[in-house]
Design an enzyme around this catalytic site. Structure first.
Site, PDB file in Angstrom:
ATOM      1  N   GLU A 151      54.692  28.740  39.257  1.00 54.05           N
ATOM      2  CA  GLU A 151      53.924  29.272  40.400  1.00 54.05           C
ATOM      3  C   GLU A 151      53.838  28.190  41.468  1.00 54.05           C
ATOM      4  OE1 GLU A 151      51.076  32.291  40.398  1.00 54.05           O
ATOM      5  OE2 GLU A 151      50.717  32.144  38.250  1.00 54.05           O
ATOM      6  N   GLU A 161      42.308  26.527  33.949  1.00 55.50           N
ATOM      7  CA  GLU A 161      42.300  27.878  34.497  1.00 55.50           C
ATOM      8  C   GLU A 161      41.263  28.749  33.780  1.00 55.50           C
ATOM      9  OE1 GLU A 161      46.113  29.742  34.235  1.00 55.50           O
ATOM     10  OE2 GLU A 161      45.646  31.180  35.822  1.00 55.50           O
TER      11      GLU A 161
HETATM   12  C1  BGC Z   1      47.224  32.260  39.959  1.00 53.62           C
HETATM   13  C2  BGC Z   1      45.804  32.301  40.409  1.00 53.62           C
HETATM   14  C3  BGC Z   1      45.747  33.339  41.479  1.00 53.62           C
HETATM   15  C4  BGC Z   1      46.024  34.633  40.778  1.00 53.62           C
HETATM   16  C5  BGC Z   1      45.787  35.884  41.518  1.00 53.62           C
HETATM   17  C6  BGC Z   1      47.551  33.573  39.355  1.00 53.62           C
HETATM   18  O1  BGC Z   1      48.782  33.664  38.829  1.00 53.62           O
HETATM   19  O2  BGC Z   1      47.477  31.203  39.120  1.00 53.62           O
HETATM   20  O3  BGC Z   1      45.163  31.149  40.531  1.00 53.62           O
HETATM   21  O4  BGC Z   1      44.656  33.341  42.276  1.00 53.62           O
HETATM   22  O5  BGC Z   1      47.289  34.623  40.202  1.00 53.62           O
HETATM   23  O6  BGC Z   1      45.115  36.651  40.695  1.00 53.62           O
END
Ligand code: BGC
Length: 879
Positions: free
Chosen positions: A481, A742
Site C-alpha cells: 500500500e 494498525e
Molecule cells: C489502509 C488504511 C485506510 C483503509 C481504508 C487500508 O488498507 O491501510 O489505513 O484508511 O484502507 O479503509
C-alpha cells in the site's frame, strides 16, 4: 530590542527554483521586546530594491506576501526585515536570507528523454551520461532536474544532493515537481560529466499498476528532464539540456531491478558508479531517445484512460525533501541453526533500508535480505502481512579485495528485522546498519510525563510518523500500500504538525489532493491517486477540509483555503446530488474503519461529516471575508444539522448507541440542546458496558479523549488512556510495540498474529491521540476564532492535571518560537510553568484558580480567561 531570526520564504530556508509569483515571508522574533508593532521588508535583486514594504503596522511575522515588482525567472532575491517593538526600537535581521526563482512562466528548453525500453516494468535502472567540457571560469551553476520516475543526479561522480526519491510522488496526471540545486562547486575546468540513475518509482513501478490489472496508470516508461545552467566569469552563460547528447549506458546493468514494493536486485560484477566518470564512450552506449514519434504515441496509447495526450505540468518543489535521517545499529544478530540464515534485530520498527559492508567478496556469492516487522514463534521472519510486496534485496557479489559498501537505491522497506541468507562468513554488528529515511522535517514537539508507558506511546507515535512521512503521508510503509490515505491523514495531521514542522510537506499533498479533484466528482480516498474512477468516502475525503484547517490553525495559512475554495465547495454539491433531497448522505464506504464490534451507520457518519465540514467551511469563508459564501454555507450546515437530528434522534435520544455515533454528534455539535446530556450518557454507558474500554475505529478513536474532556470527563479520559489491557493505546506496548499498530491486537502473546490481510505494525492513525498530550495534558491549543489568532499568534493554555500523573511537560516550537507548558505535582500544590514566545499572547483557562493566576502576573479578561504576554510564568496551584 526585537530581532527577526529564522527567515523563511514559502516555509523554506533560502529556497532555489521557487516559482511562487507572490511568495510569503516568515520569521521568528527574538530579543528583549514583547511585540512587533511594525515590520518592514526589503527585497533586492542585483543590488536594486524591488520591494520595500515601508513600515507596516502589523504584529504578524508570517504569511507576509511579497508585493513588489513582478519576479523574474532564475533570479536571486535577497531580503531582510526590520521589526519595531512596542518601545519603538528597531532591530534588523542579520542572517542571510534569499530566495531564487526558477522557471516561473518560462518554458523548459530541455526535452523529456528516455532510455532503452519503450515499455518498462521491473527493468534495470536506466543510466544516463552527458559529457561536456568547460573552458572558462564558472561563477554560478544551477541544475534543474525532474523525472517521471525517480532519479539521482551526479556531477563528476558525486551525488548532486542528499535528497532521495526525487522528484517525489505527485499527481503525475497533472503535475510533477522539479528540484533546483546549486552545483557551482561541483564543476571544474576541462572534462565534466552529468550522470543519472532513473528508476520506475511511483510513476511506472508496481504502485500505479497494482489496482489497474497490472497496467501502468501514469505511463509505461520513466523519463528524465534536466537543464544545467552555467554562468561564466566573463558574463557569458550556457545551458546543457537533456537531449540526444545525453547517452544511455546500457548493458551491463548494476541495478537489475529497483521497485518500491518489490525491493532491489543488484549485480556488483557490473561495477558501481565508475561508469559515470568515463571520458570515452562505452561500446554499449546509445544516444538517449527523445520523447517523440512512436514513443510518444505508445506512451499515450498505453494508458488511454488517463491522458489527454499531455504530459504533466512541471512545477516547483513546494514539498520537503526525503533524506537519510539517522542510522541504527543492530541490537542483536542471531544465526538460525536450521537454515544458516542470520536474523538481525534493530530493536525498532522503522522505515528505510539496510546498508552493509563486505570486507572482501567473491563472484558467486548471492546475499538475499528479506525484511519483516516481526518474528514468527520459531524465530523466523514474519512477512505474511506484506501481501504482494516482496520487500527483498538480492546482491550478487563480485570478486573484490577491497571493502564494498552497499545500500539499495530506489526502494524502501518497513522493518525491524532482516533475514540475511548467503552472507559470506560471520556477520558482525559493524557490517550492517539500518538507514532511517523520511521527509526531512525539523522536530517541533516533545512530550514527557511521569508514566513511562505513555512516554513509550509518544515515542511509538513519533516512529509512526517517521515511518509514514516519506514524501507523502502514508498509511503504512511495509505492505503493498504505502499510500496517502486521506482518512489516516486527516486524523493524524493535527498531531503530526505538533511533532514536526510540516507545512511544506502538507502543502504539497494538499495541492495533489486538489489536482485530483474533478468538477462534479469527490475527493479520492488516497492521494496521489493514479486512477480514473474516484471513490470518495466520508471521513476520508473530508481531509480536503480538515487539512487546510490545520494549516490555518498551526501556520496561519489562508492561501490553500483561498486557492481551493471553489473545489471544496463543489464537493458539497457532489454529495448533495446523491442525497435524494433529504440532506441525508451515504458515502461512508469505510464506515468507522476497524471499530470493535460497535458499528455506526454509514448514513450517520456521512451526514455528520457533511454538517461538520459545511460549518467548518462557513467559518473559513467568514475568516476570508467571503460573506455570501459564509451565509450560504452556514445555512446549508444548519439544514444538514436539522436533517441529521430528524433522522438520527428519537425523543431526544440518539438512535445509534455506538461510541462513534455519540462522538461524531458531539464533535460536530449536532445534538438538539435537550438531547445533549443523553448523547453524553449514551457514550458513557457504552464505555461503561465495556469496562471503560474504547470500541471505536479510525474515525471515532481520535475523538474519544478530547470529547470526554469537552464533556467534563477528563478523569475518565486519563483512565482510558492509561489502561494497559485490550483494547487501548498502551496494550500494544505490553506486547512489545515500538511503533503504532494498525490494530490493538496486531500481535498478542496469547493469540499470535492478527488478520494477515490488514496487519500493519506501523500505522500511525491511532497515534492521533498524541494531540491530547499537547492540547489537554499540557493544554497548548491553537485558536482560530479570528484570523489574527491563527498560526499561534494567540493561543490557549488550558492544562488538565490528571490525578494519576506526577508531572507532564510539552514543548511546541511554534512559528513564533517555543511554547512550553510543564507541570509538577508536589505535596500541597501543583507548580505549573509555561512560556509564551515574543510576539504572541496566551489566553489561559484554569477554572477556580483566579488568585493563583493573578499572583503569577496574568491579566484577567472576560469569561474566566486570563491573558499572558510574552515571558515565563510560574503558577502555584493549591490542591
Ligand atoms: C489502509 C488504511 C485506510 C483503509 C481504508 C487500508 O488498507 O491501510 O489505513 O484508511 O484502507 O479503509
Amino acid at each position: 530590542m526585537l530581532k527577526a531570526v529564522n527567515l523563511k520564504t514559502e516555509y523554506k530556508t533560502n529556497p532555489l527554483g521557487m516559482d511562487e509569483p507572490c511568495p510569503r515571508f516568515s520569521y521568528e522574533l527574538q530579543g528583549d521586546g514583547l511585540f512587533q508593532k511594525k515590520y518592514r521588508i526589503i527585497v533586492q535583486a542585483e543590488k536594486k530594491v524591488v520591494w520595500d514594504s515601508g513600515f507596516v503596522k502589523d504584529e504578524r511575522c508570517n504569511q507576509i506576501p511579497y508585493n513588489g515588482k513582478p519576479l523574474k525567472p532564475f533570479t536571486c532575491y535577497d531580503w531582510k526585515v526590520q521589526v519595531r517593538d512596542e518601545n519603538g526600537k528597531v532591530g534588523t535581521s542579520t542572517e542571510k536570507a534569499f530566495f531564487e526563482t526558477g522557471f516561473l512562466e518560462k518554458k523548459w528548453s530541455a526535452n523529456w528523454i528516455l532510455g532503452t525500453y519503450g515499455h518498462c516494468y521491473r527493468k534495470p535502472v536506466q543510466r544516463f551520461i552527458r559529457r561536456f567540457s568547460i573552458d572558462k571560469k564558472i561563477v554560478k551553476a544551477r541544475l534543474y532536474t525532474t523525472a517521471l520516475g525517480v532519479y539521482e543526479a551526479y556531477l563528476n561522480g558525486k551525488k548532486v544532493s542528499a535528497d532521495l526519491f526525487s522528484p517525489g510522488w505527485t499527481d503525475y496526471h497533472h503535475r510533477v515537481q522539479y528540484q533546483a540545486y546549486d552545483v557551482t562547486k561541483m564543476l571544474k575546468r576541462g572534462f565534466n560529466t552529468l550522470a543519472d540513475y532513473l528508476g520506475e518509482g511511483w510513476f511506472c513501478g508496481t504502485i500505479p499498476r497494482l489496482n489497474n490489472l497490472g497496467e501502468p496508470a501514469y505511463g509505461p516508461f520513466p523519463m528524465l528532464m534536466q537543464e544545467l545552467h552555467l554562468f561564466y566569469e566573463d558574463g557569458t552563460s550556457e545551458k546543457i539540456v537533456s537531449d540526444n547528447q545525453f547517452h544511455t549506458v546500457n548493458h551491463p546493468y548494476s541495478i537489475i531491478m529497483s521497485d518500491i514494493y518489490m525491493g532491489e536486485i543488484y549485480d556488483a560484477n557490473e561495477g558501481a558508479d565508475s561508469w559515470m566518470l568515463s571520458e570515452t564512450e562505452f561500446s554499449y552506449e546509445t544516444p538517449a531517445k527523445l520523447f517523440e514519434g512512436d514513443f510518444k504515441k505508445n506512451f499515450f496509447k498505453a494508458c488511454p484512460d488517463y491522458h489527454s495526450k499531455k504530459l504533466p505540468e512541471v512545477v516547483w518543489n513546494s514539498g520537503a525533501p526525503v533524506r537519510e535521517i539517522m542510522t541504527l545499529e543492530p541490537v542483536s544478530i542471531k544465526k538460525r541453526k536450521q537454515t544458516g540464515t542470520y536474523i538481525v534485530d534493530f530493536g525498532q520498527n522503522l522505515t528505510g533500508r539496510e546498508r552493509f559492508l563486505l570486507k572482501k567478496s567473491f563472484r558467486g556469492t548471492t546475499i538475499t535480505i528479506r525484511h519483516g516487522e516481526m518474528l514468527n514463534e520459531d524465530g523466523s521472519l514474519y512477512t505474511r502481512n506484506l501481501r504482494q510486496a516482496q520487500a527483498t534485496t538480492v546482491y550478487y557479489a563480485a570478486n573484490s579485495r577491497k571493502q564494498v559498501i552497499y545500500e539499495p537505491k530506489f526502494t524502501y522497506y518497513g522493518f525491524r528485522y532482516l533475514e540475511i541468507s548467503g552472507w559470506p562468513g560471520e556477520l558482525k554488528k559493524d557490517q550492517i546498519e539500518a538507514v532511517v529515511i523520511h521527509s526531512d522535517l525539523p522536530d517541533t514537539g516533545h512530550f514527557e510525563c511521569s508514566n513511562e508507558m505513555i512516554n513509550k506511546l509518544f515515542s511509538n507515535i513519533l516512529w509512526g510518523q517517521r515511518g509514514n512521512f516519506l514524501d507523502n503521508p502514508t498509511d503504512c510503509p511495509q505492505r503493498d500500500e504505502r499510500l496517502g490515505w486521506t482518512g489516516d491523514t486527516q486524523v493524524f495531521i493535527n498531531e503530526a504538525t505538533y511533532n514536526m514542522y510540516a507545512p511544506e510537506f502538507y502543502t504539497k499533498w494538499i495541492h495533489d489532493l486538489n489536482s485530483c479533484k474533478e468538477p462534479g466528482l469527490g475527493y479520492p480516498h488516497y492521494i496521489p491517486f493514479a486512477y480514473k474512477k474516484c471513490r470518495f468516502a466520508a471521513g476520508w475525503a473530508d481531509a480536503a477540509f480538515i487539512c487546510p484547517d490545520v494549516m490555518l490553525k498551526k501556520y496561519g495559512d489562508t492561501r490553500l483555503l483561498e486557492t481551493y475554495f471553489d473545489k471544496m465547495k463543489d464537493y458539497f454539491q457532489v454529495q448533495l446530488k446523491k442525497s435524494e433531497g433529504n440532506l441525508i448522505v451515504q458515502n461512508a464506504i469505510f464506515g468507522d474503519w476497524l471499530n470493535l464490534d460497535d458499528p455506526t451507520s454509514k448514513e450517520l457518519i456521512s451526514t455528520a461529516y457533511l454538517a461538520g465540514m459545511t460549518a467548518l467551511m462557513a467559518h473559513h469563508a467568514e475568516l476570508l471575508g467571503r460573506k455570501e459564501d459564509a451565509e450560504e454555507l452556514k445555512t446549508l450546515s444548519l439544514n444538514v444539522k436539522k436533517a441529521y437530528q430528524k433522522e438520527f434522534f428519537v425523543k431526544n435520544e440518539l438512535k445509534e448507541k455506538s461510541q462513534t455515533a455519540a462522538l461524531l454528534t458531539l464533535h460536530f455539535d449536532l445534538a438538539p440542546k435537550a438531547a445533549y446530556q443523553n448523547v453524553c450518557n449514551s457514550l458513557l454507558e457504552n464505555l461503561a458496558s465495556r469496562g471503560n474500554h474504547l470500541a471505536t475505529g479510525f474515525l471515532g478513536t481520535p475523538l474519544l479523549l478530547k470529547i470526554l474532556t469537552n464533556i467534563g470527563k477528563t478523569d475518565l479520559a486519563y483512565e482510558i488512556l492509561q489502561k494497559t489491557d485490550y483494547p487501548g493505546w498502551l496494550y500494544p506496548i505490553t506486547q512489545g510495540a515500538t511503533t503504532m499498530w494498525e490494530r490493538w491486537n496486531s500481535w498478542t502473546e496469547e493469540n499470535g498474529f492478527g488478520d494477515i490481510n490488514m496487519n500493519s505494525f506501523n500505522h500511525y492513525a491511532y497515534g492521533a491521540v498524541g494531540e491530547w498530550f499537547y492540547e489537554t495534558i499540557c493544554g497548548i491549543q491553537p485558536l482560530s476564532d479570528t484570523l489574527d489568532q491563527t498560526g499561534f499568534k494567540q493561543f490557549l493554555l488550558a492544562p488538565e492535571f490528571g490525578t494519576s500523573l506526577q508531572y507532564a511537560t510539552a514543548t511546541y516550537v511554534s512559528q513564533y518560537g517555543p511554547i512550553v507548558s510543564s507541570w509538577q505535582r508536589e505535596e500541597k500544590a501543583i507548580f505549573w510553568a509555561f512560556c509564551v514566545p515574543p510576539g504572541t499572547t496566551a489566553l489561559v483557562r484554569l477554572p477556580g484558580q483566579d488568585t493563583a493566576l493573578k499572583e503569577a502576573g496574568l491579566i484577567k479578561q472576560k469569561n474566566g480567561i486570563f491573558l499572558a504576554n510574552p515571558g515565563e510564568y510560574l503558577v502555584e496551584i493549591e490542591q
